[in-house]
Design a protein around this motif. Structure first.
Motif, PDB file in Angstrom:
ATOM      1  N   ALA A  61       0.749  -1.241  -0.011  1.00  9.17           N
ATOM      2  CA  ALA A  61      -0.118  -0.151  -0.064  1.00  9.17           C
ATOM      3  C   ALA A  61       0.790   1.038  -0.226  1.00  9.17           C
ATOM      4  O   ALA A  61       0.111   2.310  -0.187  1.00  9.17           O
ATOM      5  N   LEU A  62       2.156   1.212   0.133  1.00 11.42           N
ATOM      6  CA  LEU A  62       3.191   2.171   0.156  1.00 11.42           C
ATOM      7  C   LEU A  62       4.547   1.729  -0.310  1.00 11.42           C
ATOM      8  O   LEU A  62       4.602   0.294  -0.312  1.00 11.42           O
ATOM      9  N   THR A  63       5.323   2.578  -0.433  1.00 12.71           N
ATOM     10  CA  THR A  63       6.662   1.960  -1.122  1.00 12.71           C
ATOM     11  C   THR A  63       7.437   1.922   0.033  1.00 12.71           C
ATOM     12  O   THR A  63       8.212   2.798   0.569  1.00 12.71           O
ATOM     13  N   GLU A  64       8.224   0.812   0.291  1.00 14.68           N
ATOM     14  CA  GLU A  64       9.245   0.450   1.387  1.00 14.68           C
ATOM     15  C   GLU A  64      10.485   0.459   1.035  1.00 14.68           C
ATOM     16  O   GLU A  64      10.642  -0.563   0.157  1.00 14.68           O
ATOM     17  N   ILE A  65      11.592   1.075   1.614  1.00 12.15           N
ATOM     18  CA  ILE A  65      12.871   1.026   1.265  1.00 12.15           C
ATOM     19  C   ILE A  65      13.494   0.347   2.098  1.00 12.15           C
ATOM     20  O   ILE A  65      13.418   0.668   3.525  1.00 12.15           O
ATOM     21  N   LEU A  66      14.182  -0.949   2.111  1.00 14.94           N
ATOM     22  CA  LEU A  66      14.648  -1.815   3.250  1.00 14.94           C
ATOM     23  C   LEU A  66      16.235  -2.047   3.012  1.00 14.94           C
ATOM     24  O   LEU A  66      16.786  -2.066   1.983  1.00 14.94           O
ATOM     25  N   THR A  67      16.725  -2.236   4.176  1.00 12.98           N
ATOM     26  CA  THR A  67      18.184  -2.735   4.049  1.00 12.98           C
ATOM     27  C   THR A  67      18.141  -4.072   5.103  1.00 12.98           C
ATOM     28  O   THR A  67      16.899  -4.660   5.321  1.00 12.98           O
ATOM     29  N   ILE A  68      19.041  -4.753   5.004  1.00  5.22           N
ATOM     30  CA  ILE A  68      19.263  -6.036   5.529  1.00  5.22           C
ATOM     31  C   ILE A  68      20.360  -6.023   6.416  1.00  5.22           C
ATOM     32  O   ILE A  68      21.578  -5.866   6.304  1.00  5.22           O
ATOM     33  N   ASP A  69      20.088  -6.642   7.795  1.00  4.38           N
ATOM     34  CA  ASP A  69      21.092  -6.735   8.933  1.00  4.38           C
ATOM     35  C   ASP A  69      21.434  -8.028   8.624  1.00  4.38           C
ATOM     36  O   ASP A  69      21.098  -9.013   9.302  1.00  4.38           O
ATOM     37  N   PHE A  70      22.694  -8.381   8.162  1.00  4.19           N
ATOM     38  CA  PHE A  70      23.347  -9.572   7.784  1.00  4.19           C
ATOM     39  C   PHE A  70      23.773 -10.397   9.053  1.00  4.19           C
ATOM     40  O   PHE A  70      24.222 -11.608   9.154  1.00  4.19           O
ATOM     41  N   GLU A  71      24.022  -9.595  10.217  1.00  2.00           N
ATOM     42  CA  GLU A  71      24.506 -10.315  11.438  1.00  2.00           C
ATOM     43  C   GLU A  71      23.250 -10.522  12.513  1.00  2.00           C
ATOM     44  O   GLU A  71      23.558 -11.109  13.617  1.00  2.00           O
ATOM     45  N   GLU A  72      22.074 -10.063  12.045  1.00  2.00           N
ATOM     46  CA  GLU A  72      21.003 -10.264  13.089  1.00  2.00           C
ATOM     47  C   GLU A  72      20.748 -11.920  13.003  1.00  2.00           C
ATOM     48  O   GLU A  72      20.866 -12.567  12.034  1.00  2.00           O
ATOM     49  N   GLU A  73      20.404 -12.385  14.417  1.00  5.09           N
ATOM     50  CA  GLU A  73      20.524 -13.730  14.423  1.00  5.09           C
ATOM     51  C   GLU A  73      18.772 -14.261  14.177  1.00  5.09           C
ATOM     52  O   GLU A  73      18.783 -15.362  14.048  1.00  5.09           O
ATOM     53  N   ASP A  74      17.828 -13.310  14.610  1.00  7.73           N
ATOM     54  CA  ASP A  74      16.517 -13.605  14.213  1.00  7.73           C
ATOM     55  C   ASP A  74      16.179 -13.252  12.699  1.00  7.73           C
ATOM     56  O   ASP A  74      16.219 -11.828  12.350  1.00  7.73           O
TER      57      ASP A  74
END
Length: 490
Positions: free
Chosen positions: A193-206
């Motif tokens: 419903a909107l445009t989301e810009i995302l990054t990725i935390d490659f160190e996140e355990e979850d």
């Protein structure tokens, strides 16, 4: 080993050939012959361990031939030892020989991720550029209940694992796009419903916490391109303007691209953005725009409007298209635009696509002056694409097909041509490919209108998506049941 000096070699009574002349001879030998030469004498053993020799061989045999280097990840060659340079050159050429073989040998094959829900299928797959060439993004759609699962996979380990997962269930879903700039923190854009810009935390355990929102833009739109800090979208109504956004901090619309000669309902098929210009491919046209904002001639509210500097119309409507720059060592050295490969399949009046893939090239304009503003008189490319070759690629009615195109010229596709392996049949799929060049010629001596590489053939119609990473020698194949197979050729 201590490097011998040019002076000591040049004055050696046992082998008085100057070292620079010897290098000129050695660089014309196959790598295996150089390794054999190393075993013939102590002198050749020393010479073939020189760092300067392997720096030369890596440049002339690999980089200048536009061959991808596995596990390179844009390192600085200045800090690499002779052993490391030798290993890179040998690995690159070994991968290239296997990759361009008519029947490549997969060094590793692994199946992973089979959803438990019925009616699940892979609808999107793409490798993340750069970042060690180890991440694959996939999107799985489940029909009942309708949901979309976006996942990031670590494919560089023995059994790929999901390190990031985002589930979308409520509201519209308009797809995802991957940033083609590996240095940008904005990795992916998703449209709901909107445009989301995302990054990725490659160190996140979850994994469910690893997708991190950076910014949003209100409203429903089509998302087409994410490059660095630039997002390109198209409004699905109200004229269908193409908008170029700056997504730094607070996203803002920087410029609109409008073609008055076309119905703005013509959907966009592919885009390419570099420096101060953009190439937009619609259903039957290729358009070239300047992306430098200028005040509108007639004062109007909103972002400045840019009109096409040039355009070309195809004779037929485009069904599917893939477009990618082709790496060119010489063009990059001269700071010239890279040639752009285009692989497309035209549509037809029938409910099935044309059984041919067409290869066109956007040829760099020889009159283009780099550093000067792009304009009608300084276009980076010739407006009319050059037809290079036609490749037979039959697709049966209702059978899935997919095409992927790499920066080093590998075209990869799924089609229904299986008669050469299984005889006449009403089912079966082929995973095939071809190495493209801007002229249609090839160092692998490809001829004719057929696929020159066949990676896999199967006797059913379960494949529906492909992704390619030439630098690591990996291919990912998605299935209509939601599972993924990874093939590795390095």
């Amino acid at each position: 080993m201590d490097e011998i000096s040019i002076g000591s070699w040049d004055h050696s009574p046992s082998f008085p050939i100057p070292l620079d002349i010897l290098f000129d001879v050695i660089q014309h030998l196959p790598i295996q012959s150089i390794l054999v030469l190393r075993q013939t004498s102590k002198s050749f053993y020393a010479v073939t361990h020189l760092r300067s020799l392997w720096a030369l061989l890596l440049r002339t045999l690999v980089q200048e031939q536009n061959i991808p280097i596995p596990n390179f990840d844009e390192k600085s060659l200045d800090c690499l030892s002779a052993f490391e340079l030798e290993r890179l050159a040998c690995c690159a050429l070994a991968l290239r020989n296997n990759w361009t073989n008519p029947d490549p040998d997969a060094k590793r094959e692994v199946d992973f991720y089979k959803p438990t829900e019925p009616d699940s299928r892979i609808i999107f797959m793409e490798f993340l550029p750069g970042r060690g060439n180890r991440w694959l993004i996939s999107v799985t759609m489940t029909a009942h209940p309708r949901k979309y699962v976006i996942q990031c996979w670590d494919v560089a380990i023995v059994q790929p694992v999901c390190i990031a997962e985002l589930t979308h269930m409520e509201g519209p879903y308009g797809g995802v796009i991957i940033n083609d700039d590996p240095s940008s923190p904005a990795i992916i854009a998703m449209q709901s419903a909107l445009t989301e810009i995302l990054t990725i935390d490659f160190e996140e355990e979850d994994p469910e916490s690893a997708f991190v929102p950076l910014s949003t833009i209100d409203g429903i739109r089509e998302i087409h391109l994410l490059s660095g800090n630039t997002l390109v979208t198209r409004r699905p109504e109200n004229g269908g303007e193409v908008s170029v956004w700056d997504i730094n901090d607070q996203p803002r619309e920087r410029i609109q691209l409008v073609n008055p000669s076309l119905s703005q309902n013509d959907r966009c098929q592919a885009m390419h953005l570099r420096d101060d210009y953009m190439v937009v491919v619609r259903q039957q046209t290729i358009e070239f725009y300047s992306t430098i904002p200028r005040p509108n001639v007639i004062a109007t509210p909103g972002a400045p409007i840019s009109y096409p500097l040039a355009q070309h119309s195809f004779q037929w409507r485009i069904e599917t298209i893939n477009m990618s720059e082709q790496v060119s060592w010489h063009a990059a050295r001269l700071h010239r635009p890279l040639p752009i490969n285009i692989i497309l399949r035209f549509g037809s009046i029938y409910p099935w696509p044309v059984n041919m893939l067409h290869h066109f090239v956007l040829t760099p304009n020889p009159a283009y002056v780099p550093g000067r503003e792009t304009s009608l008189y300084n276009l980076p490319y010739l407006a009319q694409p050059t037809p290079v070759q036609t490749i037979g690629s039959p697709v049966r009615l209702f059978t899935p097909s997919s095409v992927a195109l790499g920066r080093y010229g590998t075209a990869l596709w799924l089609d229904s041509h299986t008669e050469d392996w299984m005889g006449p049949s009403d089912h079966g799929q082929r995973l095939a490919g071809r190495i493209l060049t801007a002229t249609g010629e090839s160092s692998t001596s490809q001829h004719g209108s057929h696929a020159s590489i066949v990676f896999r053939v199967r006797d059913d119609d379960l494949w529906n998506k492909v992704a390619i990473d030439e630098e690591s020698g990996r291919i990912a194949v998605g299935y209509v049941n939601g599972s993924i197979t990874l093939l590795e050729y390095s």
